[in-house]
Design an enzyme around this catalytic site. Structure first.
Site, PDB file in Angstrom:
ATOM      1  N   HIS A   1       0.832  -1.213   0.000  1.00 11.55           N
ATOM      2  CA  HIS A   1       0.000   0.000   0.000  1.00 11.55           C
ATOM      3  C   HIS A   1       0.858   1.251   0.000  1.00 11.55           C
ATOM      4  CE1 HIS A   1       0.287   1.255   4.320  1.00 11.55           C
ATOM      5  NE2 HIS A   1       0.437  -0.039   4.546  1.00 11.55           N
TER       6      HIS A   1
ATOM      7  N   ASP B   1      -0.568   4.490   0.689  1.00 15.57           N
ATOM      8  CA  ASP B   1      -1.064   5.561   1.551  1.00 15.57           C
ATOM      9  C   ASP B   1      -0.278   5.531   2.859  1.00 15.57           C
ATOM     10  OD1 ASP B   1      -2.410   3.017   1.951  1.00 15.57           O
ATOM     11  OD2 ASP B   1      -3.671   4.024   3.439  1.00 15.57           O
TER      12      ASP B   1
ATOM     13  N   GLU C   1      -5.044   1.457   2.980  1.00 19.19           N
ATOM     14  CA  GLU C   1      -4.823   0.460   4.034  1.00 19.19           C
ATOM     15  C   GLU C   1      -4.907   1.119   5.396  1.00 19.19           C
ATOM     16  OE1 GLU C   1      -2.824  -2.043   6.966  1.00 19.19           O
ATOM     17  OE2 GLU C   1      -2.267  -0.024   6.375  1.00 19.19           O
ATOM     18  N   GLU C   2      -4.475   2.365   5.483  1.00 19.18           N
ATOM     19  CA  GLU C   2      -4.423   3.033   6.788  1.00 19.18           C
ATOM     20  C   GLU C   2      -5.789   3.511   7.268  1.00 19.18           C
ATOM     21  OE1 GLU C   2      -1.958   2.638   8.470  1.00 19.18           O
ATOM     22  OE2 GLU C   2      -0.150   2.623   7.245  1.00 19.18           O
TER      23      GLU C   2
ATOM     24  N   HIS D   1       4.375   4.606  11.868  1.00 22.46           N
ATOM     25  CA  HIS D   1       3.396   5.540  12.449  1.00 22.46           C
ATOM     26  C   HIS D   1       3.998   6.480  13.494  1.00 22.46           C
ATOM     27  CE1 HIS D   1      -0.386   2.997  11.266  1.00 22.46           C
ATOM     28  NE2 HIS D   1       0.581   2.916  10.371  1.00 22.46           N
TER      29      HIS D   1
HETATM   30 ZN   LIG Z   1       1.064  -0.754   6.453  1.00 24.63          ZN
END
Ligand SMILES: [Zn+2]
Length: 468
Positions: free
Chosen positions: A88, A90, A153-154, A440
């Site tokens: 992903h 994003d 995905e996030e 993150h």
């Molecule tokens: Zn991820």
């Protein structure tokens, strides 16, 4: 076919790999409601990143497809069978406190720093280069390989929902969006909200005005606040000794007859509540020594009876366990109460891969009903598991051990990875054992060395999975 030194093949292309990774990381691919539109359902930044990669693939001579801006793929090879690599592009918002700007992709001490470096744009570029290497080596293949590029995905995983509604599901595949060596089992994740019917019966010496603890179902709450009116001096006195006995931190405040009790716990991820101290259920335990009206008593009793210091669901009678994935766990992530409305509990339950959630749900409903609670809503993400003897698992294990010299231990986790959106899929990297997981967080980075190593692993994995 002569022996291929995969790491050497990556080293030859290392400069370009780094440059392309940096350029890719410089695109601010954050979900943006403001700029979304036709063909760009998650906004301009995400769409730019998708276009960047598809354009690259097209120039390289791969078959590419943009599936309505929700996702895309880059395909190589021939044959009926399809192997997938699910990535992903994003990223979560960067937040504050970065040493260098989060989308500058600055390189320091052998690391590239950027939001998305590890999760998941770095590994996406690694997978792309892996495919490029396999193509450039001109090996004979009998299957097709697709890099499937997800774009949300996030947030909601609408990308994969849309993609697999319109496109072929690979027969097997992996997602480079978690840990090496291989995650082959992920528990089922059941989120439930239990709410209390409001009930004004009964008078009592004390009033519970409100209670609040926790903001997310998948975190152990580290703070709980209760506001109580009643016999203030005895409440405060008991609270002080409770804090001492339990060795907990907390405080109280008395204003206009209202005692506000604050209790600190220890936050932890909801997949293993034993790593934390739930401030919410602890504060309910304290309050259970006092008498309130019927509704508040029921709320406090339900919480302290079923949820306090019991992360395995013993008191609720929902325990289960298997050899692959271990115990069912339960985290009470959100607790709230309002005197005028009643209480609610938000649960995050992770159940073993060989179980289903039906009896768990019915048992919970049955147990909380006498306290005036019912199941207001729930969502259930089924467990995900690939047999450890499966060709996919065996192949990835062999590749990993061959290149790293390390045993390819199979991991089973309580969390959910992107691999669960594949029918037969495991998580394969990019985080190597012993590396800190800084996804993150501020100053997210990927070691250049790991980017190179992951690319070599993915290249050989692709080759082994699609070769003639
Ligand atoms: Zn991820």
């Amino acid at each position: 076919m002569k022996h291929i030194n995969w790491l050497e093949e990556v080293e030859k292309r290392k400069e370009d790999l780094i440059k392309d990774t940096q350029a890719f990381l410089q695109i601010e691919s954050i979900l943006d409601e403001e700029t979304k539109g036709e063909g760009a359902p998650f906004g301009k930044g995400i769409n730019d990143a998708l276009q960047f990669l598809l354009h690259k693939g097209e120039k390289e001579g791969f078959i590419v497809k943009n599936v309505d801006g929700y996702a895309g793929h880059i395909e190589f090879g021939e044959g009926k069978d399809l192997v997938g690599i699910l990535c992903h592009i994003d990223v979560v918002p960067p937040g504050d406190g970065w040493t260098s700007p989060p989308f500058s992709a600055e390189i320091r001490d052998g690391k590239v720093f950027a939001r998305g470096a590890l999760d998941d744009k770095g590994p996406t570029m690694a997978a792309y280069y892996a495919l490029k290497i396999v193509k450039e080596l001109g090996v004979d293949v009998q299957k097709r390989l697709r890099i499937i590029i997800g774009t949300d995905e996030e947030s909601s995983w609408g990308c994969v929902d849309h993609y697999f509604k319109h496109e072929e599901m690979p027969g097997l595949g992996f997602a480079p969006d978690a840990d090496f060596p291989i995650i082959y089992a992920e528990k089922g994740i059941l989120d439930c909200t239990l709410t209390q019917e409001s009930d004004s019966r009964g008078e009592a010496p004390n009033h519970l005005l409100s209670f609040s603890s926790g903001r997310r179902l998948n975190m152990v709450p580290d703070l709980a606040i209760a506001r109580v009116v009643g016999d203030s001096s005895s409440i405060i006195e008991s609270y002080e000794s409770f804090l001492g006995e339990q060795q907990l931190n907390g405080s109280y405040n008395l204003t206009d007859n209202v005692v506000e009790l604050k209790l600190n716990g220890v936050s932890a991820h909801g997949m293993e509540p034993r790593n934390g101290v739930n401030a919410g259920t602890k504060l309910l335990q304290f309050l259970s020594a006092f008498s309130f009206n019927h509704q508040a008593n029921q709320f406090i009793e339900a919480g302290s009876t079923y949820f306090n210091e019991d992360s395995r669901g013993n008191k609720l009678g929902i325990t289960s366990s298997d050899d692959i994935s271990g115990d069912l766990t339960i985290n009470v992530g959100i607790i709230s109460y309002d005197e005028s409305k009643g209480g609610s509990f938000g649960l995050n339950i992770r159940y073993p891969v060989t179980q289903n959630s039906d009896t768990t749900i019915s048992t919970i409903k049955e147990k909380v009903a006498p306290y005036g609670f019912s199941l207001a809503s729930f969502s259930d993400s089924k467990p995900h598991h690939v047999d450890k003897e499966h060709e996919l698992v065996k192949t990835l294990q062999r590749v990993y051990t061959e290149q790293t010299g390390e045993e390819a231990t199979l991991l089973s986790i309580g969390g959910g990875t992107y691999a669960r959106s594949l029918e037969v899929g495991v998580a394969f990297g990019p985080l190597f054992p012993g590396r800190p997981d800084i996804a993150h967080q501020k100053d997210e980075y990927m070691e250049i060395e790991d980017l190179v190593k992951a690319t070599a692993l993915y290249a050989q994995a692709i080759y082994e999975l699609i070769k003639k």
